[in-house]
Motif scaffolding. Structure first.
Motif, PDB file in Angstrom:
ATOM      1  N   ILE A 105      52.411  63.338   7.211  1.00  0.00           N
ATOM      2  CA  ILE A 105      53.015  63.894   8.414  1.00  0.00           C
ATOM      3  C   ILE A 105      54.344  64.545   8.099  1.00  0.00           C
ATOM      4  O   ILE A 105      55.210  64.670   8.963  1.00  0.00           O
ATOM      5  N   GLY A 106      54.455  64.960   6.865  1.00  0.00           N
ATOM      6  CA  GLY A 106      55.720  65.577   6.454  1.00  0.00           C
ATOM      7  C   GLY A 106      56.082  66.756   7.319  1.00  0.00           C
ATOM      8  O   GLY A 106      57.236  66.931   7.721  1.00  0.00           O
ATOM      9  N   GLY A 107      55.072  67.569   7.602  1.00  0.00           N
ATOM     10  CA  GLY A 107      55.334  68.748   8.415  1.00  0.00           C
ATOM     11  C   GLY A 107      55.900  68.374   9.772  1.00  0.00           C
ATOM     12  O   GLY A 107      56.821  69.003  10.298  1.00  0.00           O
ATOM     13  N   ARG A 108      55.347  67.326  10.349  1.00  0.00           N
ATOM     14  CA  ARG A 108      55.811  66.935  11.673  1.00  0.00           C
ATOM     15  C   ARG A 108      57.235  66.406  11.643  1.00  0.00           C
ATOM     16  O   ARG A 108      58.012  66.629  12.572  1.00  0.00           O
ATOM     17  N   ILE A 109      57.516  65.665  10.570  1.00  0.00           N
ATOM     18  CA  ILE A 109      58.880  65.145  10.468  1.00  0.00           C
ATOM     19  C   ILE A 109      59.853  66.311  10.420  1.00  0.00           C
ATOM     20  O   ILE A 109      60.907  66.309  11.073  1.00  0.00           O
ATOM     21  N   MET A 110      59.448  67.280   9.658  1.00  0.00           N
ATOM     22  CA  MET A 110      60.307  68.458   9.548  1.00  0.00           C
ATOM     23  C   MET A 110      60.529  69.095  10.914  1.00  0.00           C
ATOM     24  O   MET A 110      61.645  69.463  11.257  1.00  0.00           O
TER      25      MET A 110
ATOM     26  N   HIS B  69      54.643  56.086   7.546  1.00  0.00           N
ATOM     27  CA  HIS B  69      54.726  57.402   6.911  1.00  0.00           C
ATOM     28  C   HIS B  69      56.044  58.076   7.234  1.00  0.00           C
ATOM     29  O   HIS B  69      56.679  58.699   6.387  1.00  0.00           O
ATOM     30  N   THR B  70      56.435  57.944   8.490  1.00  0.00           N
ATOM     31  CA  THR B  70      57.703  58.545   8.900  1.00  0.00           C
ATOM     32  C   THR B  70      58.845  57.989   8.073  1.00  0.00           C
ATOM     33  O   THR B  70      59.684  58.737   7.566  1.00  0.00           O
ATOM     34  N   MET B  71      58.856  56.679   7.966  1.00  0.00           N
ATOM     35  CA  MET B  71      59.965  56.069   7.252  1.00  0.00           C
ATOM     36  C   MET B  71      59.965  56.463   5.790  1.00  0.00           C
ATOM     37  O   MET B  71      61.021  56.674   5.188  1.00  0.00           O
TER      38      MET B  71
ATOM     39  N   LYS C  72      60.383  48.127  11.946  1.00  0.00           N
ATOM     40  CA  LYS C  72      59.536  49.134  11.352  1.00  0.00           C
ATOM     41  C   LYS C  72      60.227  50.466  11.198  1.00  0.00           C
ATOM     42  O   LYS C  72      59.865  51.258  10.342  1.00  0.00           O
ATOM     43  N   MET C  73      61.157  50.735  12.070  1.00  0.00           N
ATOM     44  CA  MET C  73      61.738  52.073  12.025  1.00  0.00           C
ATOM     45  C   MET C  73      63.226  52.031  11.749  1.00  0.00           C
ATOM     46  O   MET C  73      63.995  52.749  12.371  1.00  0.00           O
ATOM     47  N   SER C  74      63.614  51.199  10.854  1.00  0.00           N
ATOM     48  CA  SER C  74      65.025  51.180  10.504  1.00  0.00           C
ATOM     49  C   SER C  74      65.184  51.332   9.021  1.00  0.00           C
ATOM     50  O   SER C  74      64.388  50.827   8.249  1.00  0.00           O
ATOM     51  N   VAL C  75      66.226  52.056   8.682  1.00  0.00           N
ATOM     52  CA  VAL C  75      66.553  52.154   7.270  1.00  0.00           C
ATOM     53  C   VAL C  75      67.894  51.475   7.106  1.00  0.00           C
ATOM     54  O   VAL C  75      68.859  51.823   7.783  1.00  0.00           O
ATOM     55  N   SER C  76      67.948  50.536   6.210  1.00  0.00           N
ATOM     56  CA  SER C  76      69.136  49.684   6.214  1.00  0.00           C
ATOM     57  C   SER C  76      70.385  50.408   5.764  1.00  0.00           C
ATOM     58  O   SER C  76      71.481  50.028   6.121  1.00  0.00           O
ATOM     59  N   PHE C  77      70.206  51.468   5.005  1.00  0.00           N
ATOM     60  CA  PHE C  77      71.433  52.083   4.520  1.00  0.00           C
ATOM     61  C   PHE C  77      72.059  53.023   5.520  1.00  0.00           C
ATOM     62  O   PHE C  77      72.977  53.739   5.205  1.00  0.00           O
ATOM     63  N   LEU C  78      71.549  53.008   6.716  1.00  0.00           N
ATOM     64  CA  LEU C  78      72.170  53.853   7.730  1.00  0.00           C
ATOM     65  C   LEU C  78      72.996  53.034   8.702  1.00  0.00           C
ATOM     66  O   LEU C  78      73.342  53.493   9.753  1.00  0.00           O
TER      67      LEU C  78
ATOM     68  N   LEU D 240      56.473  62.898  17.247  1.00  0.00           N
ATOM     69  CA  LEU D 240      55.689  63.243  16.069  1.00  0.00           C
ATOM     70  C   LEU D 240      54.239  63.529  16.441  1.00  0.00           C
ATOM     71  O   LEU D 240      53.557  64.299  15.771  1.00  0.00           O
ATOM     72  N   TYR D 241      53.794  62.874  17.488  1.00  0.00           N
ATOM     73  CA  TYR D 241      52.431  63.160  17.937  1.00  0.00           C
ATOM     74  C   TYR D 241      52.401  64.429  18.775  1.00  0.00           C
ATOM     75  O   TYR D 241      51.534  65.284  18.615  1.00  0.00           O
TER      76      TYR D 241
END
Lengths: 178, 768
Positions: free
Chosen positions: A46-51, B483-485, A171-177, A104-105
């Motif tokens: 889903i790279g395109g969608r993220i973009m 995938h997003t992450m 699920k949707m967290s990145v710790s370095f942020l 994204l959807y």
């Protein structure tokens, strides 16, 4: 960048460095090719969608503040526990994460995930592993499960409801942020 | 000679002439042999030979007794809410032990340390490892290892040193215990025990993070415990400890831990590889799972490395691949057997804990024991506090104070400590004291903490979990999020767990799966979950299908009047139609009686192994844009899995649902027309409301099947004749469609389960 999404300065600095390294032609903003140059993202189903999510407001470049604003969606939430013990974090943060995922959807931004959109995402993610029919069945089932008002599409509220028991923050967290 | 004869005749029938002569001098031995009354050599009518069966007999009796206890607890079910099962079992054990003690009997000799470590513990740990939720585990793996390793170290050393300090006080009279012995003892009791903890935490549904950390910690602290135990017991016999020994200890720890994992992974892969080839020997597939895990355990014990880690990693590795290779039945069998033996093992352990408590010789020392209890508690609390502070910054979701309390309070000691205490070398002077202290700590933690943990957790409101039903939505969305992450992490240039997970999944799909899984196709977890959910729905349908359709609330609730009418209408008259049509299309129905195929073969279910629901109407609806509204499609057509006129191949060509062996079977359910027309989305949700979803493990053989022989003339009657001589070879038709008619034929037709078999290609005859 609002106060609810403020990132610490150390992290900001790191992000700025990253921004600069991505910005190959040094224009101070990112264009779609910069994104595509990232191998991993290109291979992401889903790279395109993220973009797309970064370029959402119709512009074709992303400046640093938008870059950070979007990434701020993925900060881990700073939650306070309260009596109920359920997921009672700041509603905006969880909702924002969900909204991001929803977008994204929902490529055509009509506020609903239609069957076709769901199928596209499924096709992208599952790829060659499944047959078209299986995809149809899965999409069918997904819509049946979530679609409460029977309009054959998943609205944002239905989306939220179907995920109410899931811990989105992990699920949707990145710790370095943080 | 008499002595020899006496000796020899203990268990055997004495040879005849000799018996006659020595009979007056020999008394009958204890129940072994009843000699004939007269001096003739009659065949004894009634003989008893107890010693021969003694050991298996007693084992069986103990197991039964413990299991009865388990049954008994649930008679009054309120008890199990407040008192965890482990406590109850120990209490029963105490009672039995008291009885045995009063009649001066010894506890069965079978309960030795060896038996515990070689037979009982592996089963329990295998169950824990096999059913460990992998995703949360790997998300928290850092924390788990942190607590397991550093936490246990902290505890042992802390308790050991403080106890040593206590020993210096003359008032307690334990001055002869030196530092090494204290450390050894503390290593024993700092081991949090998986058995006890799981037993308690099962009922208290704390949030997933907490659960997985406690769970993981008690499973993996074995590595540290083993090392410390060996090190200290070795050192306890040495007068002086040198620094080099400490380094050796550390090195040993890594060998033990990593070696255990390496062995586990190795055996896991071998097991997975083996199951790739077992498609012809389905009956023994579960055996491989058990044997390989046990082998991993034993080999690890051989090298004195952490056997618990070996068996856990073996189970984790194996599970993923094996469950794709083996048949559905084997999968169910494996799960059931693991649960069963683990349950027995656990029951026995607690039971014997109670018994042995009474029957061993104790040495009680108030000071030492009380301080042991105190320090165990204090150091654990401190340890959790400090360690959480250190690791919280690295966690995405930090542990708050309440979680920490749960962690600290949930540190129960149990059978592992107990067994370790018994294996203490006898050179330690105060072994009995240690044993007594261990038992005291175990009883205290299990009873006090076990009973009080539930109300306390509710009181302080630790974050609870919702044991949510799995839905396909959640799975899809979670996958999307992953995938997003991964993408976001890529973007930020930081590699974190999503990146590694992504990498691993790619490696997995490309290489590992091709080697280890039989047909090597990558299957997404979304698809797997979908199949599973469909299967569950199918089972639900069948469960309600034995009644009549109008009783099913889901149908009635939709549009009552029209549906009821239509339901009743097409039962009898259309039956004949259906019958004709089906037989023309060469549908075949599964045999009612299972053909006997030989002793070691499982019942012939190769055609009808799995049941998956296809919502034909909905599929057709999605494929043909919105044409389902038309009501002029003849009613009978809706029974078919194909739209009228299409051939079989095109529709089901690629539908390979691969649970089973080489002959793919695909079962489909065609809903009656009402359902297709009116059975809109509410179906799945309402069926959920009707029946709780079964776990896949409770999949049962569908009882009601009938056989329609394609060669027999169709009779249009509800009851179909069985054909016991059904054999595959005689009917080389492609794309057999098998139907499964409901037993209750008066209400027939609301569920038709159709199976599709993937045969070598031939043109099928057309339908009507």
């Amino acid at each position: 960048m609002g106060s609810s999404s403020s990132i610490s300065s150390a992290h900001l600095l790191r992000l700025y460095d990253r921004f600069e390294s991505l910005d190959r032609d040094n224009r101070g903003c990112l264009s779609p090719d910069d994104f595509e140059a990232l191998g991993g993202l290109a291979m992401n189903p889903i790279g395109g969608r993220i973009m797309e999510a970064f370029f959402s407001s119709g512009q074709d470049t992303v400046d640093f503040s938008s870059f950070v604003r979007i990434l701020a969606h993925f900060r881990p939430t700073d939650r306070n526990r309260n009596k109920e013990g359920a997921q009672q974090e700041l509603p905006s943060s969880r909702t924002r994460k969900l909204k991001f995922a929803f977008q994204l959807y929902d490529m055509d931004r009509d506020g609903k995930i239609s069957r076709e959109e769901l199928l596209q995402v499924l096709r992208a993610m599952l790829g060659l592993q499944v047959t078209e029919e299986q995809l149809q069945s899965i999409a069918e089932r997904a819509i049946q499960e979530a679609d409460l008002d029977k309009d054959d599409a998943i609205s944002f509220d239905e989306f939220k409801k179907s995920l109410e028991k899931t811990d989105i923050d992990t699920k949707m967290s990145v710790s370095f942020l943080k | 000679m008499i002595l020899i004869l006496l000796h020899g005749s203990r268990g055997e029938i004495p040879s005849k002439p000799i018996a006659a002569t020595i009979l007056p001098f020999v008394k009958p031995n204890d129940g072994v042999q009843t000699y004939p009354e007269d001096q003739k050599n009659n065949l004894p009518v009634f003989t008893m030979n107890y010693p021969r069966i003694q050991i298996p007999f007693e084992i069986t009796l103990w197991v039964l007794l413990a299991s009865f206890a388990k049954i008994g607890f649930h008679v009054y079910h309120k008890i199990t809410i407040w008192v965890p099962e482990s406590c109850l079992l120990i209490s029963i054990g105490l009672i039995v032990g008291a009885i045995m003690h009063s009649v001066h009997e010894e506890p069965p000799a079978v309960l030795t340390s060896n038996v515990f470590f070689l037979y009982m513990l592996p089963l329990i740990v295998l169950e824990s490892g096999y059913f460990m939720p992998t995703r949360p585990f790997f998300e928290n793996i850092g924390t788990v290892f942190w607590f397991a390793v550093v936490g246990t170290l902290w505890n042992s050393i802390g308790i050991g040193i403080s106890l040593f300090a206590i020993c210096q006080i003359p008032a307690f009279g334990v001055q002869d215990i030196n530092l090494q012995e204290n450390l050894l003892f503390s290593a024993i009791i700092s081991a949090v025990d998986p058995v006890a903890v799981l037993n308690v935490f099962e009922d208290v549904s704390v949030n997933e993070q907490l659960y997985i950390v406690v769970f993981g910690e008690c499973l993996f602290n074995d590595a540290v415990t083993v090392v410390l135990y060996n090190m200290f017991s070795f050192v306890a016999e040495m007068p002086v400890v040198e620094p080099v020994d400490v380094f050796i200890g550390v090195a040993r720890f890594f060998i033990v831990g990593l070696g255990g994992m390496a062995f586990g992974i190795l055996f896991g892969f071998v097991a997975a590889f083996t199951t790739r080839f077992t498609s012809k020997v389905r009956e023994i597939e579960p055996l491989f799972v058990f044997m390989y895990s046990y082998l991993a355990y034993l080999v690890a014990e051989l090298f004195a490395i952490s056997s618990i880690m070996a068996i856990i990693t073996c189970a984790l590795t194996m599970k993923y691949y094996v469950e794709e290779n083996v048949s559905q039945r084997s999968c169910t069998t494996i799960r059931h057997v693991i649960k069963m033996v683990a349950s027995i093992s656990e029951t026995l352990i607690f039971f014997f804990l109670g018994v042995v408590t009474i029957t061993t010789d104790h040495e009680w020392n108030w000071g030492y024991i009380l301080f042991t209890l105190l320090f165990a508690f204090v150091w654990r609390g401190l340890g959790i506090l400090v360690l959480t502070q250190i690791i919280n910054p690295f966690r995405t979701i930090p542990f708050n104070m309440k979680d920490q309390f749960g962690l600290a309070y949930g540190g129960l000691r149990g059978a592992v400590s107990f067994a370790l205490a018994f294996t203490l070398p006898d050179t330690i002077g105060r072994k009995q004291l240690f044993v007594t202290a261990t038992i005291a700590v175990i009883l205290f933690t299990v009873f006090l903490q076990g009973i009080s943990i539930r109300p306390l957790i509710e009181f302080i409101n630790v974050r609870r979990t919702n044991r949510n039903l799995e839905t396909i939505n959640v799975e899809i969305h979670c996958r999307l999020m992953e995938h997003t992450m991964a993408g976001i992490e890529d973007l930020c240039g930081q590699w974190s767990r999503f990146y590694w997970k992504d990498k691993f999944m790619k490696f997995n799909n490309r290489i590992l799966r091709k080697i280890l899984i039989r047909d090597g196709r990558a299957e997404s977890s979304i698809v797997a979950l979908y199949k599973k959910l469909e299967l569950q729905n199918a089972m639900e349908i069948l469960d309600t299908a034995s009644g009549n359709i109008s009783a099913a609330p889901s149908i009635v609730s939709l549009s009552p009047n029209v549906e009821l009418l239509m339901t009743k209408k097409f039962l009898a008259a259309d039956l004949r139609n259906i019958h004709d049509i089906l037989s023309k299309n060469m549908y075949k129905i599964r045999e009612r009686t299972v053909a006997y195929r030989g002793k070691h073969a499982l019942p012939n279910d190769s055609q009808t192994r799995e049941i998956l629901i296809r919502r034909h109407a909905t599929i057709r609806r999605s494929l043909r844009p919105r044409s389902f509204q038309s009501s002029n499609v003849p009613r009978t057509h809706k029974y078919f899995s194909l739209p009228a006129g299409k051939s079989l191949e095109s529709r089901f060509d690629a539908a390979r649902w691969h649970y089973t062996d080489d002959h793919e079977t695909l079962s489909e359910v065609a809903y009656p027309s009402q359902r297709s027309r009116f059975g809109k989305p509410a179906r799945s949700s309402s069926s959920k409301a009707m029946i709780p979803l079964h776990r896949l493990g409770t999949l049962e053989e569908v009882p009601s099947t009938d056989v329609l022989n394609e060669e027999s003339s169709s009779t249009g009657q509800g009851v179909f004749r069985t054909n016991s001589s059904y054999s595959d070879s005689r009917v080389p038709h492609p794309r057999r469609l098998y139907s499964l008619f409901d037993d209750n034929n008066s209400e027939l037709g609301h569920v038709v389960l159709i199976q599709l078999r993937d045969w070598p290609h031939q043109e099928p005859s057309q339908g009507p």
